[in-house]
Design an enzyme around this catalytic site. Structure first.
Site, PDB file in Angstrom:
ATOM      1  N   SER A  21       3.605  -0.787  -0.985  1.00  0.00           N
ATOM      2  CA  SER A  21       2.897  -0.339  -2.183  1.00  0.00           C
ATOM      3  C   SER A  21       1.422  -0.275  -1.877  1.00  0.00           C
ATOM      4  O   SER A  21       0.911  -1.014  -1.036  1.00  0.00           O
ATOM      5  CB  SER A  21       3.118  -1.337  -3.313  1.00  0.00           C
ATOM      6  OG  SER A  21       2.583  -2.589  -2.925  1.00  0.00           O
ATOM      7  N   LYS A  22       0.743   0.598  -2.575  1.00  0.00           N
ATOM      8  CA  LYS A  22      -0.652   0.822  -2.209  1.00  0.00           C
ATOM      9  C   LYS A  22      -1.558  -0.348  -2.586  1.00  0.00           C
ATOM     10  O   LYS A  22      -2.675  -0.435  -2.117  1.00  0.00           O
ATOM     11  CB  LYS A  22      -1.165   2.152  -2.750  1.00  0.00           C
ATOM     12  CG  LYS A  22      -1.168   2.314  -4.223  1.00  0.00           C
ATOM     13  CD  LYS A  22      -1.757   3.678  -4.570  1.00  0.00           C
ATOM     14  CE  LYS A  22      -1.551   3.963  -6.043  1.00  0.00           C
ATOM     15  NZ  LYS A  22      -1.353   5.333  -6.359  1.00  0.00           N
TER      16      LYS A  22
END
Ligand code: GLU
Length: 488
Positions: free
Chosen positions: A256-257
Site C-alpha cells: 500500500s502506498k
C-alpha cells in the site's frame, strides 16, 4: 495439436484509474517472460469499464511506465492487433451482443430490483450460504417480465449460478481451488446502463483475444469460479489460471502506498534503473537457482518456469531494491550513466563540459544508489555550499587548528606544477609528516574547505577535478571562516 493451438497468449489488463502501479509491472513481467520464452504473444488490454474512475491520462502513464521498463507488448491500444479494439470502452457492442446471447439461451435473467432494495439486502449483513442477492427476479413469470419492460423499468442481467454442487479450477501454482455454488451470487453481467461489469468484459475479452493463460494477482482468486461459470454459460473452455502472490509491505499486509511507494513513476523519478526494477520484481516470488539474486531479464527468460514460483507473499523491500540498483549503476560505464542522467532528466548540469561530468560520475558511481541522487551528491562540484565554520575543526583539535592547517595546505599546494590527485596526495602526506599532524586531522579541514561537506568523494581526486584555482579560492573562503573560529 498444431502450432497455432499451442501458441501461448497472455495479457496484462490494467484499469487506468490511477498512477501506474508496481503490481501491474510485476504481473506484466511474468507475462512477458513466459510469452517470450514460449515464443508467444503478450497482449495489453485496458480495462476501463469504470467510466467514472478511468482516465486517458492514467492509461498513458501506465503504457509509458511499461515502455520505460522495456516490457514490450505485441498487441495493445497503441499499436492495435488482430483482436482489437484493446480498450474495453470501445467494445461496448461486443459485450451487449454477448449478454444478449446469454439472455437468449436462458443463462442470464433480467433483474428489476431497485438499487434501494439491493442496498437493503447488502446492509442486512448476511453472510454464508445465500448471502448477497436473494435471487428474487430469477423466477419472474414471462408476464411479469413483459409488464416491467412495458413500464420501462430499468434492469440488469444476472447470471443464473447453479444452486448446488461446486465450481472448481486448477490454479497453475496452487492446485485445485473450489467453491460451493450456493456461495456464489447471481452475478450482474450487464448493468442497467447497458455497460458490462468487470466480470463479463474480462471473460469475453480473454476468450475473444484467445488468451491461453490468465496470470493475475492472488486477490482475484475469489473471482475465478465466477468467471468459470461465465465461460461455461457461453460453452467456452476456460484458459489456465495462474494467481501470483500479492506483493506485501514489510508487515506482510498487501502493498500500500502508505507503507511503500507504489507508483512506478516514483521509482522512475528517483532514478531506479529499469533493469534493476525488473530484476527486483522478478525476485518477488521467483528466484534463479543457486540463490543468485542478481540476474538479467534474458537470464530470467532462459530459466523461468511456473514450478519455481513460490506462493508465499513476497516482501517488497525498498532497501533491497536500492542495493540492487546500486549494483546495476556500478556496472554501467560512466558514458552510459551520463546518457541516462541526461535522458531521464536527472541532472540540471547539462551545460557543464562532458569530460568534467564523466570524471565526477566515476567518483560517484561507487556511492550513489539511484540516479536521482546524482545532482545532490555532485552539487558541491558546481557551487560552493554553505557550511558552518565549526565543521572545519577535526576531532581532538582546538578552534585554532583549521586556520593553521589550511594556510599550510594552501602554501604547500599552490606551487604544485602538476595538479593531479597523486601529486596533491604526496604533498599533503609530506605536510602532515613535517608538521607531525595526523593525516586525518589535516585532511578534515581541507575536505570541508574544498567540498563544503564532512563526507565526500575521495579527497584528492575531487581536488583534481575541481582544479587548482577553484580549490585555492575555496581555501581562502575557509580561512576566512576559520578566522571567526579563532575569535570566538
Ligand atoms: N482490470 C483488472 C485489474 O486491474 C484485471 C484483473 C485480471 O487480470 O483479470 O487488476
Amino acid at each position: 495439436m498444431n502450432n497455432s493451438e499451442n501458441r501461448v497468449r497472455v495479457r496484462i489488463a490494467p484499469s487506468p484509474t490511477g498512477p501506474p502501479h508496481v503490481g501491474t509491472a510485476y504481473i506484466a513481467l511474468f507475462d512477458y517472460v513466459f510469452a517470450t520464452q514460449r515464443g508467444g504473444d503478450f497482449v495489453l488490454r485496458i480495462e476501463d469499464t469504470d467510466r467514472q474512475r478511468s482516465t486517458r491520462e492514467s492509461e498513458e502513464a501506465i503504457l509509458d511506465a511499461l515502455r520505460w521498463l522495456g516490457l514490450r507488448w505485441d498487441e495493445g491500444p497503441d499499436i492495435g492487433g488482430p483482436h482489437g479494439p484493446y480498450r474495453q470502452s470501445e467494445r461496448g457492442d461486443i459485450y451487449r451482443e454477448h449478454a444478449q446471447r446469454l439472455l437468449d439461451s436462458g443463462a442470464v435473467y433480467r433483474c428489476f430490483c431497485s438499487p434501494e432494495r439491493l442496498a437493503e439486502l447488502r446492509g442486512g449483513n448476511r453472510r454464508g450460504p445465500g448471502a448477497g442477492y436473494d435471487r428474487r427476479c430469477r423466477e419472474l413469470s414471462e408476464d411479469q417480465i413483459r409488464r416491467n419492460l412495458d413500464a420501462a423499468m430499468p434492469y440488469t442481467l444476472r447470471l443464473k449460478a447453479p444452486l448446488d454442487g461446486e465450481t472448481a479450477f486448477e490454479d497453475g501454482l496452487r492446485g485445485r481451488i473450489s467453491v460451493r455454488n450456493d456461495q456464489v451470487e447471481d452475478l450482474i453481467l450487464l448493468k442497467s446502463d447497458g455497460l458490462p461489469t468487470y466480470h463479463l468484459a474480462n471473460v469475453v475479452d480473454d476468450h475473444l483475444m484467445e488468451i491461453t493463460h490468465v496470470v493475475r494477482a492472488e486477490e482475484w482468486i475469489s473471482s475465478t469460479p465466477k468467471h468459470i461459470l461465465i465461460y461455461r454459460s457461453f460453452g467456452w473452455t476456460p484458459p489456465e489460471f495462474i494467481h501470483m502472490p500479492l506483493l506485501r509491505n514489510k508487515d506482510k499486509t498487501k502493498i500500500s502506498k502508505r507503507k511503500n511507494p507504489t507508483s512506478l513513476d516514483w521509482y522512475r523519478e528517483q532514478g531506479f534503473l529499469p533493469e534493476a526494477m525488473l530484476n527486483f520484481l522478478g525476485l518477488m516470488g521467483w528466484s534463479l537457482s543457486g540463490e543468485r539474486e542478481k540476474f538479467s531479464l534474458q537470464e530470467m527468460i532462459d530459466s523461468f518456469s511456473w514450478d519455481s514460483v513460490k506462493t508465499t507473499g513476497p516482501v517488497f523491500d525498498l532497501e533491497k531494491l536500492k542495493w540492487l540498483n546500486g549494483e546495476y549503476i556500478r556496472e554501467l560505464s560512466s558514458e552510459q550513466i551520463l546518457q541516462r542522467l541526461i535522458q531521464g532528466h536527472y541532472t540540471t548540469h547539462l551545460n557543464e563540459p562532458a569530460e568534467k561530468l564523466l570524471l565526477i560520475i566515476q567518483l560517484l558511481q561507487q556511492r550513489i544508489k539511484s540516479l536521482g541522487e546524482f545532482d545532490e551528491s555532485a552539487n558541491f562540484f558546481f557551487e560552493r555550499e554553505h557550511y558552518p565554520a565549526e565543521d572545519l575543526i577535526p576531532k581532538k583539535q582546538g578552534p585554532d587548528f583549521p586556520a593553521v592547517a589550511l594556510a599550510a595546505a594552501r602554501d604547500a599546494l599552490e606551487p604544485l606544477s602538476d595538479w593531479s590527485a597523486g601529486a596533491i596526495q604526496q604533498t599533503m602526506e609530506r605536510l602532515a609528516e613535517n608538521r607531525e599532524w595526523k593525516r586525518g586531522a589535516l585532511y578534515m579541514p581541507v575536505r570541508v574547505a574544498v567540498t563544503c561537506r564532512k563526507v565526500s568523494t575521495p579527497l584528492f581526486e575531487t581536488m583534481e577535478i575541481l582544479g587548482r584555482q577553484e580549490c585555492l579560492q575555496r581555501f581562502e573562503e575557509a580561512l576566512h571562516k576559520a578566522a571567526s573560529l579563532e575569535d570566538s
